[in-house]
Design an enzyme around this catalytic site. Structure first.
Site, mmCIF file in Angstrom:
data_model
loop_
_atom_site.group_PDB
_atom_site.id
_atom_site.type_symbol
_atom_site.label_atom_id
_atom_site.label_comp_id
_atom_site.label_asym_id
_atom_site.label_seq_id
_atom_site.Cartn_x
_atom_site.Cartn_y
_atom_site.Cartn_z
ATOM 1 N N CYS A 33 0.830 -1.218 0.000
ATOM 2 C CA CYS A 33 0.000 0.000 0.000
ATOM 3 C C CYS A 33 0.860 1.261 0.000
ATOM 4 O O CYS A 33 0.347 2.364 -0.183
ATOM 5 C CB CYS A 33 -0.938 0.018 1.205
ATOM 6 S SG CYS A 33 -2.156 -1.302 1.155
ATOM 7 N N HIS A 41 -8.779 2.351 -5.779
ATOM 8 C CA HIS A 41 -9.930 1.616 -5.260
ATOM 9 C C HIS A 41 -11.201 2.180 -5.885
ATOM 10 O O HIS A 41 -11.271 3.373 -6.196
ATOM 11 C CB HIS A 41 -10.075 1.783 -3.746
ATOM 12 C CG HIS A 41 -8.936 1.235 -2.964
ATOM 13 N ND1 HIS A 41 -8.765 -0.116 -2.742
ATOM 14 C CD2 HIS A 41 -7.902 1.846 -2.338
ATOM 15 C CE1 HIS A 41 -7.686 -0.301 -2.010
ATOM 16 N NE2 HIS A 41 -7.135 0.872 -1.745
ATOM 17 N N ASP A 79 -13.561 12.094 -6.652
ATOM 18 C CA ASP A 79 -13.713 11.095 -7.709
ATOM 19 C C ASP A 79 -12.656 11.286 -8.799
ATOM 20 O O ASP A 79 -12.459 12.410 -9.291
ATOM 21 C CB ASP A 79 -15.114 11.191 -8.309
ATOM 22 C CG ASP A 79 -15.407 10.049 -9.261
ATOM 23 O OD1 ASP A 79 -14.932 8.923 -9.017
ATOM 24 O OD2 ASP A 79 -16.121 10.294 -10.254
HETATM 25 NI NI NI Z 1 -5.566 1.343 -0.571
#
Ligand code: NI
Length: 137
Positions: A33, A41, A79
């Site tokens: 990560c 995501h 977004d």
């Molecule tokens: Ni993540």
């Protein structure tokens, strides 16, 4: 008290990285990560609002108004953005899902209260298996 919920979705990238740490410390805590160029995501944001039911409208809060608040205060800001770099209200914030929940609460709560209801919960679904909930305390 009645609770209503609205879900919106957004796609964004982030990198879990603490700039005060060495690369080795970041790798040890955050693993992949923390990879340099981030990862993405398809997030879900589920907002729960509580209040009493209006005898005039039958609503706790008009869900169209709740949708508009979620879009204006959060979704339109995040977004298709890089959460480490592109979002003014996340500057200086390590964009873990926990910290996103705190930051989204701070933006959503005043706008919902202005509509005569109260924010109860911000829930963020990061992956099929990982979720965060914040209840304001
Ligand atoms: Ni993540």
């Amino acid at each position: 008290m009645v609770y209503i919920q609205r879900r919106e979705t957004f796609s964004a990238s982030h990198r879990l990285f603490n700039s005060a740490w060495t690369d080795e410390q970041n790798e040890a805590v955050f693993g992949k990560c923390s990879n340099r160029h981030g990862h993405g995501h398809n997030f879900q944001l589920i907002v729960t609002v509580k209040g009493t039911v209006s005898s005039e409208t039958g609503f706790v809060m008009n869900l169209v108004d709740l949708k508009d608040i979620m879009m204006r205060e959060v979704i339109d800001q995040v977004d298709h953005r890089n959460l480490n770099e592109d979002v003014p209200f996340l500057q200086g914030v390590l964009p873990s899902t926990e910290n996103l929940a705190l930051a989204f609460w701070a933006r959503l709560s005043p706008a919902i209260e202005a509509r005569g209801a109260a924010l109860h919960c911000v829930r963020i679904v990061e992956t099929e298996n990982n979720f965060v909930e914040y209840y304001g305390e």
